[in-house]
Design a protein around this motif. Structure first.
Motif, mmCIF file in Angstrom:
data_model
loop_
_atom_site.group_PDB
_atom_site.id
_atom_site.type_symbol
_atom_site.label_atom_id
_atom_site.label_comp_id
_atom_site.label_asym_id
_atom_site.label_seq_id
_atom_site.Cartn_x
_atom_site.Cartn_y
_atom_site.Cartn_z
ATOM 1 N N GLU A 122 0.831 -1.213 0.000
ATOM 2 C CA GLU A 122 0.000 0.000 0.000
ATOM 3 C C GLU A 122 0.860 1.255 0.000
ATOM 4 O O GLU A 122 0.561 2.218 -0.705
ATOM 5 N N ARG A 123 1.935 1.237 0.780
ATOM 6 C CA ARG A 123 2.799 2.415 0.855
ATOM 7 C C ARG A 123 3.492 2.689 -0.483
ATOM 8 O O ARG A 123 3.649 3.838 -0.886
ATOM 9 N N LEU A 124 3.893 1.636 -1.185
ATOM 10 C CA LEU A 124 4.642 1.823 -2.429
ATOM 11 C C LEU A 124 3.761 2.049 -3.659
ATOM 12 O O LEU A 124 4.180 2.748 -4.585
ATOM 13 N N THR A 125 2.571 1.460 -3.666
ATOM 14 C CA THR A 125 1.745 1.532 -4.877
ATOM 15 C C THR A 125 0.544 2.449 -4.747
ATOM 16 O O THR A 125 -0.041 2.839 -5.756
ATOM 17 N N GLY A 126 0.120 2.727 -3.515
ATOM 18 C CA GLY A 126 -1.088 3.514 -3.324
ATOM 19 C C GLY A 126 -2.360 2.693 -3.485
ATOM 20 O O GLY A 126 -3.465 3.220 -3.401
ATOM 21 N N ARG A 127 -2.229 1.428 -3.714
ATOM 22 C CA ARG A 127 -3.388 0.524 -3.837
ATOM 23 C C ARG A 127 -3.507 -0.287 -2.548
ATOM 24 O O ARG A 127 -2.528 -0.490 -1.844
ATOM 25 N N THR A 128 -4.697 -0.774 -2.296
ATOM 26 C CA THR A 128 -4.904 -1.527 -1.053
ATOM 27 C C THR A 128 -4.469 -2.974 -1.231
ATOM 28 O O THR A 128 -4.460 -3.516 -2.341
ATOM 29 N N THR A 129 -4.149 -3.589 -0.101
ATOM 30 C CA THR A 129 -3.783 -5.005 -0.133
ATOM 31 C C THR A 129 -4.980 -5.848 -0.560
ATOM 32 O O THR A 129 -4.816 -6.874 -1.219
ATOM 33 N N ALA A 130 -6.192 -5.413 -0.206
ATOM 34 C CA ALA A 130 -7.400 -6.144 -0.610
ATOM 35 C C ALA A 130 -7.514 -6.178 -2.134
ATOM 36 O O ALA A 130 -7.903 -7.199 -2.717
ATOM 37 N N GLU A 131 -7.172 -5.061 -2.799
ATOM 38 C CA GLU A 131 -7.200 -5.029 -4.260
ATOM 39 C C GLU A 131 -6.197 -6.029 -4.827
ATOM 40 O O GLU A 131 -6.487 -6.732 -5.796
ATOM 41 N N PHE A 132 -5.020 -6.068 -4.241
ATOM 42 C CA PHE A 132 -3.982 -6.978 -4.711
ATOM 43 C C PHE A 132 -4.393 -8.430 -4.533
ATOM 44 O O PHE A 132 -4.189 -9.257 -5.426
ATOM 45 N N ILE A 133 -4.977 -8.741 -3.395
ATOM 46 C CA ILE A 133 -5.409 -10.119 -3.138
ATOM 47 C C ILE A 133 -6.511 -10.515 -4.125
ATOM 48 O O ILE A 133 -6.538 -11.636 -4.617
ATOM 49 N N ALA A 134 -7.405 -9.559 -4.439
ATOM 50 C CA ALA A 134 -8.480 -9.840 -5.392
ATOM 51 C C ALA A 134 -7.930 -10.025 -6.810
ATOM 52 O O ALA A 134 -8.476 -10.802 -7.600
ATOM 53 N N ASN A 135 -6.865 -9.289 -7.168
ATOM 54 C CA ASN A 135 -6.296 -9.378 -8.513
ATOM 55 C C ASN A 135 -4.797 -9.157 -8.418
ATOM 56 O O ASN A 135 -4.323 -8.025 -8.496
ATOM 57 N N TRP A 136 -4.027 -10.228 -8.289
ATOM 58 C CA TRP A 136 -2.594 -10.101 -8.067
ATOM 59 C C TRP A 136 -1.857 -9.520 -9.262
ATOM 60 O O TRP A 136 -0.743 -9.050 -9.151
ATOM 61 N N ARG A 137 -2.494 -9.493 -10.423
ATOM 62 C CA ARG A 137 -1.845 -8.915 -11.608
ATOM 63 C C ARG A 137 -1.715 -7.391 -11.507
ATOM 64 O O ARG A 137 -1.029 -6.763 -12.304
ATOM 65 N N LEU A 138 -2.354 -6.792 -10.499
ATOM 66 C CA LEU A 138 -2.193 -5.353 -10.265
ATOM 67 C C LEU A 138 -0.721 -4.991 -10.075
ATOM 68 O O LEU A 138 -0.313 -3.873 -10.380
ATOM 69 N N TRP A 139 0.041 -5.938 -9.535
ATOM 70 C CA TRP A 139 1.458 -5.671 -9.320
ATOM 71 C C TRP A 139 2.136 -5.303 -10.638
ATOM 72 O O TRP A 139 2.932 -4.375 -10.714
ATOM 73 N N LEU A 140 1.776 -6.024 -11.668
ATOM 74 C CA LEU A 140 2.379 -5.759 -12.973
ATOM 75 C C LEU A 140 2.047 -4.356 -13.462
ATOM 76 O O LEU A 140 2.871 -3.713 -14.117
ATOM 77 N N GLU A 141 0.850 -3.862 -13.138
ATOM 78 C CA GLU A 141 0.458 -2.506 -13.539
ATOM 79 C C GLU A 141 1.269 -1.453 -12.780
ATOM 80 O O GLU A 141 1.356 -0.312 -13.225
ATOM 81 N N SER A 142 1.836 -1.830 -11.654
ATOM 82 C CA SER A 142 2.608 -0.889 -10.837
ATOM 83 C C SER A 142 4.071 -0.816 -11.272
ATOM 84 O O SER A 142 4.806 0.041 -10.817
ATOM 85 N N VAL A 143 4.501 -1.733 -12.117
ATOM 86 C CA VAL A 143 5.888 -1.772 -12.561
ATOM 87 C C VAL A 143 6.028 -0.959 -13.841
ATOM 88 O O VAL A 143 5.239 -1.064 -14.779
ATOM 89 N N HIS A 144 7.024 -0.102 -13.909
ATOM 90 C CA HIS A 144 7.288 0.726 -15.084
ATOM 91 C C HIS A 144 7.575 -0.197 -16.289
ATOM 92 O O HIS A 144 8.292 -1.184 -16.155
ATOM 93 N N PRO A 145 7.007 0.120 -17.461
ATOM 94 C CA PRO A 145 7.171 -0.743 -18.632
ATOM 95 C C PRO A 145 8.634 -1.045 -18.979
ATOM 96 O O PRO A 145 8.950 -2.147 -19.476
ATOM 97 N N ASP A 146 9.544 -0.117 -18.730
ATOM 98 C CA ASP A 146 10.954 -0.359 -19.022
ATOM 99 C C ASP A 146 11.573 -1.402 -18.096
ATOM 100 O O ASP A 146 12.628 -1.959 -18.422
ATOM 101 N N ASP A 147 10.943 -1.583 -16.931
ATOM 102 C CA ASP A 147 11.467 -2.556 -15.974
ATOM 103 C C ASP A 147 10.899 -3.934 -16.240
ATOM 104 O O ASP A 147 11.274 -4.900 -15.683
#
Length: 181
Positions: free
Chosen positions: A156-181
């Motif tokens: 939550e601190r790094l992405t601004g999204r809730t942990t509940a959102e991440f648990i519901a859809n773990w692919r959110l992590w990929l949306e938080s990563v810069h495309p170059d990375d």
């Protein structure tokens, strides 16, 4: 795994307060003297037993209540003075015609299980303290990687999204990563 071998101590008492049957595990659990067993007087065994428990008044009060309320089923725990924790279950013995024959009492020493549960709780608390204090994001998933079971608060601190959102859809992590990375 909190699997514990179950050994039940049992005693059956009729409506006149006479012990109908008792197994050796019950005798061993309560250290009942042979002369008390031979007399088959449940009240005498109860008086002997109340001297061994931490809260004799509450223990005896529950027994009396159940003898006065013949149809009640009861399940509770109590502690011996020596530190053992006992699971107590009692139920009426009723015949098919509704005749009340007495009461069965089952006792199970749950001291070891209780110790294991307390250690598990301490372990969970240590994990939670560690997980909540580190700055790195980590998560745990099912073995098939189809669902997330835990994500650290740093998400939550790094992405601004809730942990509940991440648990519901773990692919959110990929949306938080810069495309170059």
């Amino acid at each position: 795994d909190l699997t514990v071998r179950v050994r039940r101590q049992r005693r059956q008492v009729d409506d006149r307060g006479r012990i109908v049957s008792v197994n050796q595990l019950f005798i061993d659990l309560w250290h009942v003297p042979q002369d008390l067993l031979l007399a088959r007087d449940d009240r005498a065994v109860l008086r002997y037993g109340t001297d061994q428990v931490e809260n004799p008044e509450a223990f005896f009060s529950k027994v009396n209540y159940l003898y006065e309320h013949k149809d009640e089923v009861s399940h509770d725990e109590f502690r011996f003075l020596d530190g053992r924790t006992i699971d107590r279950y009692s139920a009426p013995v009723v015949g098919p015609d509704g005749t009340h024959y007495g009461r069965v009492w089952l006792f199970r020493d749950i001291t070891e299980r209780q110790k294991q549960e307390e250690e598990l709780l301490r372990s969970q608390q240590r994990f939670r303290q560690l997980a909540e204090s580190i700055e790195q994001v980590f998560w745990m998933a099912t073995p098939d990687l189809q669902s997330v079971t835990y994500v650290s608060p740093a998400f939550e601190r790094l992405t601004g999204r809730t942990t509940a959102e991440f648990i519901a859809n773990w692919r959110l992590w990929l949306e938080s990563v810069h495309p170059d990375d």
